[in-house]
Every structure is written in structure tokens, then in C-alpha cells.
Design a protein around this motif. Structure first.
Motif, PDB file in Angstrom:
ATOM      1  N   ARG A 170      17.956  22.036 -41.183  1.00 33.57           N
ATOM      2  CA  ARG A 170      18.408  20.971 -42.081  1.00 33.57           C
ATOM      3  C   ARG A 170      18.561  19.706 -41.254  1.00 33.57           C
ATOM      4  O   ARG A 170      18.897  19.772 -40.070  1.00 33.57           O
ATOM      5  CB  ARG A 170      19.742  21.334 -42.724  1.00 33.57           C
ATOM      6  N   VAL A 171      18.344  18.561 -41.893  1.00 34.64           N
ATOM      7  CA  VAL A 171      18.509  17.273 -41.221  1.00 34.64           C
ATOM      8  C   VAL A 171      19.378  16.367 -42.084  1.00 34.64           C
ATOM      9  O   VAL A 171      19.484  16.558 -43.300  1.00 34.64           O
ATOM     10  CB  VAL A 171      17.152  16.597 -40.914  1.00 34.64           C
ATOM     11  N   SER A 172      19.988  15.394 -41.461  1.00 38.32           N
ATOM     12  CA  SER A 172      20.888  14.478 -42.163  1.00 38.32           C
ATOM     13  C   SER A 172      20.158  13.616 -43.177  1.00 38.32           C
ATOM     14  O   SER A 172      20.696  13.317 -44.248  1.00 38.32           O
ATOM     15  CB  SER A 172      21.614  13.591 -41.154  1.00 38.32           C
ATOM     16  N   SER A 173      18.941  13.199 -42.867  1.00 38.58           N
ATOM     17  CA  SER A 173      18.186  12.323 -43.751  1.00 38.58           C
ATOM     18  C   SER A 173      16.726  12.272 -43.304  1.00 38.58           C
ATOM     19  O   SER A 173      16.385  12.736 -42.221  1.00 38.58           O
ATOM     20  CB  SER A 173      18.775  10.906 -43.741  1.00 38.58           C
ATOM     21  N   VAL A 174      15.881  11.690 -44.152  1.00 36.67           N
ATOM     22  CA  VAL A 174      14.468  11.470 -43.832  1.00 36.67           C
ATOM     23  C   VAL A 174      14.128  10.054 -44.274  1.00 36.67           C
ATOM     24  O   VAL A 174      14.496   9.638 -45.382  1.00 36.67           O
ATOM     25  CB  VAL A 174      13.556  12.496 -44.549  1.00 36.67           C
ATOM     26  N   LEU A 175      13.438   9.312 -43.417  1.00 34.81           N
ATOM     27  CA  LEU A 175      13.093   7.920 -43.704  1.00 34.81           C
ATOM     28  C   LEU A 175      12.414   7.791 -45.063  1.00 34.81           C
ATOM     29  O   LEU A 175      11.408   8.459 -45.328  1.00 34.81           O
ATOM     30  CB  LEU A 175      12.184   7.361 -42.609  1.00 34.81           C
ATOM     31  N   ASN A 176      12.986   6.976 -45.928  1.00 36.36           N
ATOM     32  CA  ASN A 176      12.464   6.713 -47.273  1.00 36.36           C
ATOM     33  C   ASN A 176      12.227   7.997 -48.082  1.00 36.36           C
ATOM     34  O   ASN A 176      11.388   8.012 -48.984  1.00 36.36           O
ATOM     35  CB  ASN A 176      11.176   5.893 -47.214  1.00 36.36           C
ATOM     36  N   ARG A 177      12.907   9.076 -47.721  1.00 33.32           N
ATOM     37  CA  ARG A 177      12.752  10.389 -48.375  1.00 33.32           C
ATOM     38  C   ARG A 177      11.309  10.886 -48.339  1.00 33.32           C
ATOM     39  O   ARG A 177      10.899  11.696 -49.168  1.00 33.32           O
ATOM     40  CB  ARG A 177      13.274  10.357 -49.802  1.00 33.32           C
ATOM     41  N   ASN A 178      10.539  10.428 -47.383  1.00 37.71           N
ATOM     42  CA  ASN A 178       9.134  10.795 -47.245  1.00 37.71           C
ATOM     43  C   ASN A 178       9.016  12.036 -46.357  1.00 37.71           C
ATOM     44  O   ASN A 178       8.688  11.954 -45.178  1.00 37.71           O
ATOM     45  CB  ASN A 178       8.339   9.625 -46.657  1.00 37.71           C
ATOM     46  N   THR A 179       9.302  13.208 -46.929  1.00 38.99           N
ATOM     47  CA  THR A 179       9.293  14.446 -46.151  1.00 38.99           C
ATOM     48  C   THR A 179       7.886  14.842 -45.707  1.00 38.99           C
ATOM     49  O   THR A 179       7.735  15.535 -44.710  1.00 38.99           O
ATOM     50  CB  THR A 179       9.929  15.600 -46.947  1.00 38.99           C
TER      51      THR A 179
END
Length: 112
Positions: A13-22
Motif C-alpha cells: 500500500r502507498v500513501s498516494s499516487v501522482l494524479n491518481r494515475n496508477t
């Protein structure tokens, strides 16, 4: 013998992804061994990665390859002999708090 502990059964798991672009910047790129891909967090004060292993492990080494300018001055590793590992990246070098990681390797031994 020390070896990589991340396996297909490891849950990340990660805290976030840039622009939600997984697709382009998702957590899967932490472990794909591709020099052209990376996990890129979105902005924020504290970014992190957690790993849940299918069995207990003893961590001997953590290897992280950051992109220059998107790393941190201070990090915190929360683990020892565990089945869950959390790495928190505090005080990042990027003005917006972003972190870019090309490779994350956890070395150690599996416990029985």
C-alpha cells in the motif's frame, strides 16, 4: 542467507499516487525492476509505503532508489521481526512533499 523478501503474495500500500494515475505511477512499479518506471507519490506532508508479508520476516537491509530531488531528508522504518513493514518518508526534498522511488528492495530472512 539474506535474500529479497517481497514476493507475489506480499500486499503493498502507498500513501498516494501522482494524479491518481496508477497505470503510470502506481505502487507496482516499486518492484518491477524496470529502470523506466517508478512509484510517484502525490503531494503531501508525509508519504509512506507499507508491506504485508505472507509470513514473519527478519529485515536485515532496506534498499531504496529515489529520483534526485524527490527523496527525503529523514525517514522512519517501523519493523524488526515482523509480518508488516512501514517506511515513512518525512521532510521531503521536493517543495510539494512528493517522493519518487524507482526500486524498493527488502532483504532479510523468512522466519518459520
Amino acid at each position: 542467507m539474506t535474500h529479497s523478501l517481497v514476493c507475489p503474495e506480499t500486499i503493498s500500500r502507498v500513501s498516494s499516487v501522482l494524479n491518481r494515475n496508477t497505470r503510470q505511477f502506481g505502487k507496482k512499479h516499486l518492484f518491477d525492476q524496470d529502470e523506466e518506471t517508478c512509484w510517484n507519490s502525490d503531494q503531501g506532508p508525509s508519504q509512506w509505503v507499507t508491506l504485508e508479508f505472507p509470513q514473519r520476516i527478519c529485515v536485515s537491509q532496506l534498499q531504496i532508489q529515489f529520483q534526485g530531488g524527490f527523496s527525503c531528508h529523514q525517514g522512519r522504518l517501523e519493523a524488526a521481526e515482523v509480518d508488516r513493514l512501514k517506511v515513512t518518508f518525512e521532510n521531503t526534498t521536493d517543495f510539494f512533499g512528493r517522493v519518487v522511488i524507482y526500486h524498493l528492495r527488502v532483504l532479510g530472512e523468512k522466519k518459520v
